[in-house]
Design an enzyme around this catalytic site. Sequence first.
Site, short mmCIF file in Angstrom:
data_model
loop_
_atom_site.label_atom_id
_atom_site.label_comp_id
_atom_site.label_asym_id
_atom_site.label_seq_id
_atom_site.Cartn_x
_atom_site.Cartn_y
_atom_site.Cartn_z
CE LYS A 30 92.61 87.07 155.22
NZ LYS A 30 93.15 86.38 154.02
CD GLU A 37 105.74 93.65 153.32
OE1 GLU A 37 105.83 93.39 152.09
OE2 GLU A 37 105.78 92.79 154.21
CB THR A 91 99.65 98.49 145.77
OG1 THR A 91 101.03 98.40 146.15
CG2 THR A 91 99.23 99.95 145.81
CD GLU A 145 105.92 92.71 143.67
OE1 GLU A 145 106.77 92.26 144.45
OE2 GLU A 145 104.72 92.89 143.98
CB CYS A 152 107.09 91.51 149.53
SG CYS A 152 107.99 91.32 151.07
#
Length: 496
Positions: free
Chosen positions: A187, A264, A244, A398, A298
Site C-alpha cells: 500500500k 517505524e 505514531t 517534527e 524520519c
Amino acid sequence: MAPLASLSNLKRPDLFQQKGFIAESWVDSVSGSTFNVVNPATLETIATLPEMNATDTAKAVTAAHEAFKSYKKTSARQRARWLRQWHALCMEHLEDLALILTLENGKPLAEAKGEVMYAASFLDWFAAEAERTHGEVVPTANLGQRIMTIKESIGVAACLVPWNFPIAMITRKVGAALAAGCTTVWKPAGETPLSALAQALLAQEAGFPKGTVNVVTTLNNVAEVGEALCKSKLVRKLSFTGSTRVGKILVEQSSANLTKLSLELGGNSPFIVFDDAKVETAVDACMLAKFRGSGQTCVTANRIFVQEGIYDRFTSALVERVEKLQVGNGTDSDVAIGPLAHERAVEKALAHIKDATSRGASILLGGEPSKPNNLPGYFLQPTVLSGMSMESLTTTEEVFAPVVALFPFKTEEEVVEKANDCDVGLGSFIVTESISRMWRVAENLEVGMVGVNLGMLSACESPFGGVKESGYGREGGRHGIDEYLTVKSILINVSS
C-alpha cells in the site's frame, strides 16, 4: 541550468504505470473511482490512478494468500536469484526510476538516484539473507530427547509505505518478506504510488511468481484500506512506516487477530555538537542530517543542540552553507532543496517558525515561503533559527521541513536530559572528538540508532528502528528478515 525533464524522457515508458497490480494483472478499482498524482513542484497532474477500497484490498490479499501456498515451498536459493535479478533491473533502469520518483515526490534528481541505489541494496542484501535463515540444534537436559528449531515464513505480509522514501521503503520491507518466503500486498502512499508500481513491474520481470506481489493504490480511502489489511485473517504480518498516531490505530485494529507488526513511527532526532567537535565535520553532518529530502526524513535532525563554546562558530559556518542551497524543481540539476510534500507541510513549518520567534528565537536565514522561478509548488526557504527555547513546539513535534532549530547547551548531562525529554526515540546524532564521550552519550540516549560524526543513519546491513513511541521491530540488517519468520521447535524422542 539544465532543461526540465518530464515523463517523455523515460527510456522505458512502461515503467510508468497508472493501474493497481493484483495477481499479476494491471487493474482498475472495482468502483471505477480514481485519484490524481500531482507534481509538488509544479502542481501539475502527472498520473491518474485507481482509487481502491476494501473490496480491492481483499482481492489483493486473497491473491497473495493463494500464492503463499506454493511460494513458501520455493528454495531460499531460488528466492535469492529472483531478488538479485530485481536488483540488477533496478540498477539498469536507475535513471528512469529516479525521474519517476522526482516527478511525484519532488526530491532533486541526484537524491532520487541515491534512493534508487539505496533501495536496490536491500534486494541484494536480503538475497544473501534468504539462505541464512537456518535454525539450530538446542542442547537438552533430557538425554533421551533432541531439540531443533526451524524458521518458517509467517504468511501474507502487508507493507504500508510513506511518501518520503517511496522506493527504499518498499524494498526494505518487501525484500525481506520475499526473501523469507512471504507473499506481499503493498500500500504505497497516495502522493507517491508511481515508484511502487514501477518496482512491481520489475519484480514481476525478475521472475517472482503470480500473486507474490500485489499493489493497492489509494489516496482518499487510506483508512479503509488500512483497516481491511489489519482485520484480514489472511494477513499474518503488517509493516508500517509513518506517524505514531496512525501506528497506534493500526495496533488497535490488528489486535483481534494478533497480527505481527513492525512499526517505524515518528521521530524527533537530537543532533548534538560538543565543544571538542571539528566545526567542518559538524556542519557537514548537519547539512546531510537536516536537508536530505528537504528535511522530510524520519530521522532528520530536528533539535540541534550546540554546546556554548562552539555555538557561534558552528552557527556562522552553518548559515554560510545554508545560504548556498538552491530551491526549485527537483529536475533542475542545480537544485538542492525541492518542494515539500503538500501545502499543509509548508503551513506546519511556518507555524513552527512563528512559535519559535514568539518564544525568543531569532531568524538568521529564510523563514518565508518560496516561489523559485515562479513555480506554484510547495516551497519553503531554507531557514535557520537561533536561540531556541525548550518550550518551543519543535521540542515535541517534527518540523519535517528545511528548518534548522539551534538550541544552546552547557553540559553533557544537561543535553542528554534534554535529548531524552521526548516521547519518541528513533534516531540521534553526536559530533565529538572524544571517544569516551561518544560511548557515554550513545549509550545514554533513548533511541534506536546513533550516528557519530556523520549525518546518515541507514545502510542495508544496519538494523533500522526505534524505541518508545517510535515503534518496534527492525528493518534492514540480519534482523530485518526475522520479522517475517516464525520459529518452530521440533522435539524428538531418541531413547531406546
